[in-house]
Design a protein around this motif. Sequence first.
Motif, PDB file in Angstrom:
ATOM      1  N   GLN A 148       0.839  -1.188   0.000  1.00 13.69           N
ATOM      2  CA  GLN A 148       0.000   0.000   0.000  1.00 13.69           C
ATOM      3  C   GLN A 148       0.874   1.237   0.000  1.00 13.69           C
ATOM      4  O   GLN A 148       1.993   1.230   0.484  1.00 13.69           O
ATOM      5  CB  GLN A 148      -0.911  -0.009   1.215  1.00 13.69           C
ATOM      6  N   VAL A 149       0.356   2.323  -0.588  1.00 13.88           N
ATOM      7  CA  VAL A 149       1.097   3.574  -0.682  1.00 13.88           C
ATOM      8  C   VAL A 149       0.211   4.710  -0.194  1.00 13.88           C
ATOM      9  O   VAL A 149      -0.947   4.801  -0.587  1.00 13.88           O
ATOM     10  CB  VAL A 149       1.536   3.844  -2.137  1.00 13.88           C
ATOM     11  N   GLN A 150       0.739   5.550   0.667  1.00 13.88           N
ATOM     12  CA  GLN A 150       0.038   6.765   1.093  1.00 13.88           C
ATOM     13  C   GLN A 150       0.754   7.959   0.457  1.00 13.88           C
ATOM     14  O   GLN A 150       1.987   8.016   0.453  1.00 13.88           O
ATOM     15  CB  GLN A 150       0.036   6.911   2.623  1.00 13.88           C
ATOM     16  N   GLY A 181       5.120   3.953   2.516  1.00 15.97           N
ATOM     17  CA  GLY A 181       4.701   2.622   2.110  1.00 15.97           C
ATOM     18  C   GLY A 181       5.839   1.907   1.410  1.00 15.97           C
ATOM     19  O   GLY A 181       6.682   2.521   0.758  1.00 15.97           O
ATOM     20  N   THR A 226       5.991  -0.040  -1.127  1.00 16.19           N
ATOM     21  CA  THR A 226       5.999  -0.329  -2.557  1.00 16.19           C
ATOM     22  C   THR A 226       6.201   0.909  -3.435  1.00 16.19           C
ATOM     23  O   THR A 226       6.080   0.823  -4.642  1.00 16.19           O
ATOM     24  CB  THR A 226       4.687  -1.011  -2.960  1.00 16.19           C
ATOM     25  N   SER A 264       6.359   1.574  -7.891  1.00 17.02           N
ATOM     26  CA  SER A 264       5.084   2.067  -8.414  1.00 17.02           C
ATOM     27  C   SER A 264       5.260   3.144  -9.473  1.00 17.02           C
ATOM     28  O   SER A 264       6.104   4.037  -9.332  1.00 17.02           O
ATOM     29  CB  SER A 264       4.243   2.659  -7.268  1.00 17.02           C
ATOM     30  N   GLY A 320      -0.557   1.135  -8.243  1.00 14.33           N
ATOM     31  CA  GLY A 320      -0.799  -0.093  -7.497  1.00 14.33           C
ATOM     32  C   GLY A 320      -0.113  -1.331  -8.054  1.00 14.33           C
ATOM     33  O   GLY A 320      -0.201  -2.396  -7.456  1.00 14.33           O
ATOM     34  N   SER A 333       3.412  -3.344  -9.361  1.00 14.98           N
ATOM     35  CA  SER A 333       4.844  -3.375  -9.078  1.00 14.98           C
ATOM     36  C   SER A 333       5.614  -3.493 -10.396  1.00 14.98           C
ATOM     37  O   SER A 333       5.397  -4.427 -11.151  1.00 14.98           O
ATOM     38  CB  SER A 333       5.192  -4.543  -8.170  1.00 14.98           C
ATOM     39  N   VAL A 373      -4.748   3.454  -8.171  1.00 16.29           N
ATOM     40  CA  VAL A 373      -5.414   2.895  -6.996  1.00 16.29           C
ATOM     41  C   VAL A 373      -5.301   3.798  -5.775  1.00 16.29           C
ATOM     42  O   VAL A 373      -6.258   3.965  -5.030  1.00 16.29           O
ATOM     43  CB  VAL A 373      -4.813   1.506  -6.675  1.00 16.29           C
ATOM     44  N   TYR A 374      -4.139   4.381  -5.585  1.00 15.35           N
ATOM     45  CA  TYR A 374      -3.879   5.181  -4.378  1.00 15.35           C
ATOM     46  C   TYR A 374      -3.777   6.650  -4.768  1.00 15.35           C
ATOM     47  O   TYR A 374      -3.067   6.999  -5.713  1.00 15.35           O
ATOM     48  CB  TYR A 374      -2.581   4.727  -3.698  1.00 15.35           C
TER      49      TYR A 374
END
Length: 127
Positions: free
Chosen positions: A1-3, A26, A28, A32, A100, A102, A115-116
């Motif tokens: 997850q990424v914020q 996050g 990842t 991303s 989202g 990789s 996604v984020y």
Amino acid sequence: QVQLVESGGGLVQAGGSLRLSCVASGRTFGASNIGWFRQAPGKEREFVAAINWSGRIIRYEDSVKGRFTISRDNGKTSVYLQIHSLKPDDTAVYLCAADGNSYGSILNSAAQRYVYWGQGTQVTVSS
């Protein structure tokens, strides 16, 4: 997850410049692809630019080519959007987003592929 958290917006006169930042947290982030979008009042969210996970592949919306520059610093988990020669039409909330995936090989311009999302930073350009 990424914020994601954007900053750097503000009120600027036409012809001025701004540097927007998107700081991520996050595990990842480094894998991303990140996009910048903007949304003006009453208008749909619009793709501006995207950069792949390594920073080697970049895509711009045609209307901003030559004025906008996207870059990233994976060591600082940040993506930047440098904007020059600002116009009143650039007035919008600017949002960054992560797709989202990789090590994705495709830079998407469609918002639904991301996604984020961050909360956005307001850019207002006065004439």
